[in-house]
Design an enzyme around this catalytic site. Structure first.
Site, PDB file in Angstrom:
ATOM      1  N   ASN A 173       1.764  -3.350   0.407  1.00  0.00           N
ATOM      2  CA  ASN A 173       2.822  -2.337   0.467  1.00  0.00           C
ATOM      3  C   ASN A 173       2.211  -1.020   0.947  1.00  0.00           C
ATOM      4  OD1 ASN A 173       4.724  -0.361  -0.059  1.00  0.00           O
ATOM      5  ND2 ASN A 173       5.254  -1.114  -2.108  1.00  0.00           N
ATOM      6  N   CYS A 181       8.860   4.959  -0.217  1.00  0.00           N
ATOM      7  CA  CYS A 181       8.901   3.802   0.698  1.00  0.00           C
ATOM      8  C   CYS A 181      10.100   3.844   1.644  1.00  0.00           C
ATOM      9  CB  CYS A 181       8.934   2.511  -0.101  1.00  0.00           C
ATOM     10  SG  CYS A 181       7.542   2.359  -1.192  1.00  0.00           S
ATOM     11  N   HIS A 231      11.279  -3.039   4.309  1.00  0.00           N
ATOM     12  CA  HIS A 231      10.072  -2.489   3.691  1.00  0.00           C
ATOM     13  C   HIS A 231       9.312  -3.651   3.045  1.00  0.00           C
ATOM     14  CE1 HIS A 231       7.279  -0.362   1.333  1.00  0.00           C
ATOM     15  NE2 HIS A 231       7.910  -0.525   0.183  1.00  0.00           N
TER      16      HIS A 231
END
Ligand code: ACO
Length: 309
Positions: free
Chosen positions: A266, A111, A236
């Site tokens: 996500n 990520c 993020h």
């Protein structure tokens, strides 16, 4: 000369998977997912490949930057779901865009991939090794999600975001950055080769908040600005509760955090470039603004980049 984001583009898959759809797949509820994560729906790449999503997002960014693919001399693709084991998705993308110069490679930082790539691109530009860099964050996490595991399958989505960066005499620059990793914590979040995502969510949550707070404060101090000077934070998008805790710890009002996790979940390395593109389109990020990017993901990896947009 400073590093300037010259254009952005995204591609999000056509298929929408809502929390209500998930209710019929695993023992979960819209209420649980919404209150625990902030996610309402995510996109699933049923028809699109990783490379196709990367190409679409890149073409949009290149058009917006008003350049030709031939002007790009470095391609960095951040992904944990590459098109093939090798060659890199970067090389495949380079060919699809019809580029006949420069170099291309992938960054594997989960990520944090976009934040790592942005910092790397800045170094390539400022060291004279490249004049125009294309960065793409792209993921097809639906391929490595266990659709029978309710603790992970509700969290992730697919998509791509691309950014063209170049050196410019205008008032833009990357002011400070901090990249970190701690390999000893790899087993908090990982997938074996050909395996599904495994995650220790509760532990990761605490580490995520603490680590992003640390690097954000570091870059704010190093750039000689104050938290209240930051116009927009693009974090993020892993969990809205992580973002809210971070806002509180940094003393930056929640309204200055860009959030689109409700629509995409996500998307790992794609989450920040998708959010960046939407923030610009929605008028939430303007030229001259101070923008802070921060991420944390498998590795563990984490980092922050502060830019004058
Ligand atoms: N629906 C209903 N119940 C569920 C679900 C679900 N989808 N998933 C878990 N539960 C249950 C659990 O079984 C547990 O039940 P129990 O108490 O009976 O055992 C209960 O809900 C609480 O589970 P927790 O895991 O403690 O829930 P938590 O509040 O921690 O939320 C979450 C879980 C959303 C995963 C959170 O921990 C989180 O966001 N963690 C961080 C994720 C992250 O930052 N990832 C980093 C980047 S990702 C990347 O790098 C690819």
């Amino acid at each position: 000369m400073g590093t300037r984001i010259a254009g952005t583009g995204i591609y999000v898959p056509k298929t929408v998977l809502t929390n209500f759809d998930l209710e019929s797949m695993v023992d979960t509820s819209d209420e649980w997912i919404t209150t625990r994560t902030g996610i309402k729906e995510r996109r699933i790449a049923k028809e699109e490949s990783v490379l196709e999503m990367a190409v679409e997002a890149s073409r949009n960014a290149i058009e917006e930057a008003n350049i030709s693919p031939q002007d790009i001399d470095a391609v960095i693709v951040a992904t944990l779901t590459p098109e093939k084991r090798f060659p890199s998705t970067g090389c495949l993308l380079q060919a699809e865009l019809g580029m006949d110069k420069g170099f291309a490679f992938d960054v594997s930082a989960a990520c944090s991939g976009f934040v790592y790539s942005l910092d790397l691109a800045d170094s390539l530009l400022k060291s004279g090794k490249a004049e125009m860099v294309l960065i793409v964050g792209v993921e097809k996490l639906s391929e490595i999600v266990d659709w029978e595991d309710r603790s992970t399958c509700v969290l992730f989505g697919d998509g791509a975001g691309a950014v063209v960066v170049k050196l410019s005499e205008e008032d833009s620059d990357l002011l400070a950055s901090s990249l970190r990793s701690d390999g000893s914590l790899w087993d908090l979040l990982y997938a074996e080769k050909c395996g599904y995502i495994k995650m220790k969510g509760r532990e990761l949550f605490k580490v995520a908040v603490r680590n992003m707070e640390e690097v954000c404060k570091e870059v704010i101090n190093r750039a000689g600005v104050r938290p209240e000077d930051i116009d927009l934070v693009i974090p993020h998008q892993a969990n809205v509760r992580i973002i809210n805790s971070l806002a509180e710890r940094l003393g930056i009002p929640g309204e200055r955090f860009f959030i689109n996790i409700d629509r995409y979940g996500n998307t790992s390395a794609a989450s920040i470039p998708i959010a960046l593109h939407e923030a610009i389109k929605e008028g939430k990020l303007k030229r001259g603004d101070l923008v802070l990017f921060t991420a944390m993901g498998g590795g563990l990896t984490w980092g922050a980049v502060l830019m004058r947009f």
